[in-house]
Write a protein that holds these residues in place. Structure first.
Motif, short mmCIF file in Angstrom:
data_model
loop_
_atom_site.label_atom_id
_atom_site.label_comp_id
_atom_site.label_asym_id
_atom_site.label_seq_id
_atom_site.Cartn_x
_atom_site.Cartn_y
_atom_site.Cartn_z
N ILE A 59 0.81 -1.22 -0.09
CA ILE A 59 0.02 -0.04 -0.03
C ILE A 59 0.93 1.17 0.06
N LYS A 60 0.82 2.08 -1.13
CA LYS A 60 1.54 3.10 -1.39
C LYS A 60 1.08 4.41 -1.51
N PRO A 61 0.54 5.07 -0.14
CA PRO A 61 -0.39 6.44 -0.50
C PRO A 61 0.20 7.66 -0.88
N ALA A 62 -0.50 8.27 -1.64
CA ALA A 62 0.35 9.57 -2.07
C ALA A 62 0.27 10.70 -1.06
N ARG A 63 -0.70 10.66 -0.06
CA ARG A 63 -0.89 11.37 0.91
C ARG A 63 -1.35 10.72 2.33
N HIS A 64 -0.79 11.32 3.40
CA HIS A 64 -0.85 10.84 4.71
C HIS A 64 -1.55 11.97 5.45
N VAL A 65 -2.84 11.50 6.14
CA VAL A 65 -3.47 12.44 7.10
C VAL A 65 -3.55 11.77 8.42
N SER A 66 -3.89 12.53 9.44
CA SER A 66 -3.67 12.20 10.83
C SER A 66 -5.33 11.30 11.18
N ASP A 112 -2.67 17.11 7.92
CA ASP A 112 -1.78 16.24 7.06
C ASP A 112 -0.62 15.90 7.76
N TRP A 113 0.28 14.84 7.76
CA TRP A 113 1.33 14.66 8.30
C TRP A 113 2.44 15.40 7.69
#
Length: 632
Positions: free
Chosen positions: A143-150, A331-332
């Protein structure tokens, strides 16, 4: 799997499971085509996630690192460190992050979840190690997300958006569970608790009389076990741990209870824990909430399977689908970075992967047919001259080797001499020699027929001795032939007897060789069986030894996992003492019934330099740091 052009994939990472969804945007709504929770302990989890997450679709993730901390800024801290830039400066000054730069953080306003300003804000931060571990878990499942949020902020936003009264919100974690007080005016207070996976497993183990902690953990997350009877008792044990720690939330008493972070099958724990704490379990109407949030479902089964534990995930899906992003979406970002990623849905599109470098000329392109290796040329027939030379060379070599001549004495042993044959031969020889000499003398004495000598002719009687000698010679010859024939018969009999003896001897030797070979085979088979039995016995002994060692290690690990000790920090009086992730206390402070091991201890006093220690807590022992002197 066919997908619509506007499809997007969503993932929320918890300490115990992953929530995976795929949705298709249509106007102001988002249709959820697939939604499933996958336990991290599921051996087929990666394959299941791969079937739900279509390749090439935008992917966003609500990240929840295991090594995380939540901090609610006081009005003074928010005024001194306003905005994202001030929060980054504040994060670098935190004692728990010292020695672990760079770190990652996510922040929103504590009141309404907007971009943080000079009013109290909520900060979630983790070390570089914690952030790397969270990404590694996703990478293991491809799993390779383009965006990471909290993920924590979305869980808080889901409760804050519908809170009509102060609500106690537990954010469960494997290492630390945070207790938050949320009201209509936003987030009011945050405090860490000692309620973690170890405490939950201990409650299950104690209530059900189980021997090992690992078995209690497996039972806790088992979908087949019915906790209807044991659930209230387990929740009562956990409530006894929580109640003294909830005092740190302040004087506002909560009226309702909600929780997140656990799998949906553990929703019973939240319901029973609310009852044990004397609070009403928050049971939102998920269907109406999803309708107001613009979420629809492709199948009725998906909507029917919704769980209150997924409130934060559903809010994350709804917010990520909006172009504006919405409140409580953080966003992280790396603390050392100058700006945070833009919080828009357009950023969910993953960057195109760089094309791999062209292969070198000697490499075979994948999928291309490899050329067969050329066969070596077949040698042609040698010329006649070479054949002749070879034949001549062979002849020279063959002639240089000496072979014994045929019928030579060396080929077979000399026959033994027979004394009887030798005697007969000698008799015949003597007789023949005497007869010959006598006849020769008689002939010499007879005159020639044409002689004219005047001597008288001798009488015929004088020839009688000659006849007797001839007769004797004949007799002797007959006797010699008889004796020779007898000797030949005896020789033939002797040769036949020797041949028979030789055959018997060879047969006896062959029988002895056959018996010896049988004995050798029997001994080899017996030796092989002995070695096989010995190997099997040694393997069985080694297996028993390994099992014993494994059981010993398991028992020792179980004992160490349940071992507890006490830590005492008496001086300086009035100082704030923080031990690991435990709630801080004021010296003189006694931390009882904590797990054994080494803990970082921070002793802070107003107008003094904080002191950092590393203290080891031993089993059934009290560790006293002694008098500590802080420098001004």
């Amino acid at each position: 799997m066919p997908t619509a052009p506007g499809s997007t994939c969503f993932v929320e990472q918890n300490d115990f499971s992953l929530l995976v969804a795929r949705g298709t945007a249509g106007g102001r709504s988002l249709r959820i085509d697939a939604l499933q929770e996958i336990l991290l302990a599921d051996p087929n989890g990666a394959a299941t996630a791969g079937t739900l997450l279509s390749a090439g679709l935008p992917l966003v993730c609500a990240l929840r690192p295991k090594l995380r901390r939540l901090h609610l800024a006081s009005p003074a801290e928010a005024a001194a460190h306003p905005g994202l830039a001030g929060i980054r400066i504040f994060s670098r000054s935190q004692p728990e992050l010292a020695g672990q730069p760079p770190t990652w953080s996510a922040a929103t306003s504590a009141r309404d979840g907007s971009t943080p300003g000079d009013s109290p804000w909520l900060l979630t931060h983790t070390s570089k190690e914690g952030y790397t571990q969270a990404l590694a878990q996703l990478d293991n499942w491809r799993i390779k997300p383009a965006r990471h949020v909290s993920a924590m902020h979305h869980g808080i936003g889901a409760i804050a958006s519908g809170a009509m009264a102060p609500t106690l919100f537990l954010e469960f974690g494997e290492l630390t569970t945070y207790a938050l007080l949320i009201g209509p005016e936003g987030l009011l207070a945050v405090t860490p608790t000692s309620l973690n996976l170890d405490r939950m497993a201990e409650a299950v183990q104690a209530e059900l009389g189980m021997k090992f902690r690992g078995s209690a953990v497996k039972l806790l997350f088992s979908p087949d076990y019915d906790f209807t009877e044991a659930g209230p008792k387990i929740a009562a044990r956990l409530a006894a741990i929580l109640k003294p720690e909830l005092v740190a939330l302040g004087s506002v008493a909560p009226k309702a209870f909600a929780c997140t972070g656990l799998p949906a099958m553990q929703n019973w724990l939240g319901v029973q824990l609310a009852a044990a704490l004397g609070l009403a379990a928050a049971t939102p109407n998920l269907k109406s909430w999803c309708a107001s949030a613009g979420l629809t479902f492709a199948k009725p089964e998906i909507e029917a399977a919704l769980s209150p534990m997924w409130m934060g995930f559903l809010r994350f899906i709804s917010s990520a689908a909006r172009e504006s992003g919405g409140a409580w979406q953080a966003d992280w970002c790396e603390i050392g970075a100058t700006s945070a990623p833009a919080a828009t849905a357009n950023t969910t599109t993953a960057a195109a992967a760089p094309k791999p470098a062209a292969p070198v000329a000697t490499a075979i392109a994948p999928g291309s047919a490899a050329k067969p290796v050329a066969k070596p040329p077949v040698p042609t027939a040698a010329p006649k001259a070479a054949v002749v030379a070879t034949a001549a060379k062979s002849a020279v070599v063959e002639s240089s080797v000496s072979y014994p001549p045929k019928n030579s004495a060396a080929a077979k042993p000399a026959p033994k001499k027979n004394p009887e044959v030798a005697l007969a031969k000698s008799v015949v020889a003597v007789a023949m020699s005497k007869a010959a000499s006598t006849a020769e003398r008689k002939l010499d004495s007879v005159p020639n027929a044409g002689s004219t000598s005047g001597t008288k002719t001798q009488p015929v009687s004088r020839n009688r001795p000659t006849l007797l000698a001839v007769a004797a010679a004949v007799v002797l010859l007959s006797l010699g032939g008889f004796f020779y024939a007898q000797s030949q018969q005896k020789e033939m009999a002797r040769v036949a007897a020797e041949k028979l003896q030789t055959e018997q001897r060879l047969a006896a030797e062959g029988e002895r060789a056959r018996l010896a070979e049988q004995r050798a085979r029997a001994e080899a088979e017996s030796h092989r069986k002995f070695e096989l039995e010995t190997t099997q016995k040694l393997a069985a002994a080694e297996t028993a030894r390994q099992q014993a060692e494994s059981e010993t290690r398991t028992q020792v690990a179980a004992r160490l996992a349940n071992a507890r000790g006490t830590l005492v920090v008496q001086e300086p009086a009035g100082a704030t003492v923080t031990v690991g992730t435990l709630p801080p206390r004021t010296a003189p402070a006694m931390f009882e019934d904590i797990k054994i091991g080494r803990y970082p201890v921070i002793v802070a006093l107003l107008n003094h330099e904080p002191m950092k220690l590393e203290v080891e807590v031993r089993e059934n022992a009290t560790t006293d740091t002694g008098p500590l002197k802080l420098e001004r």
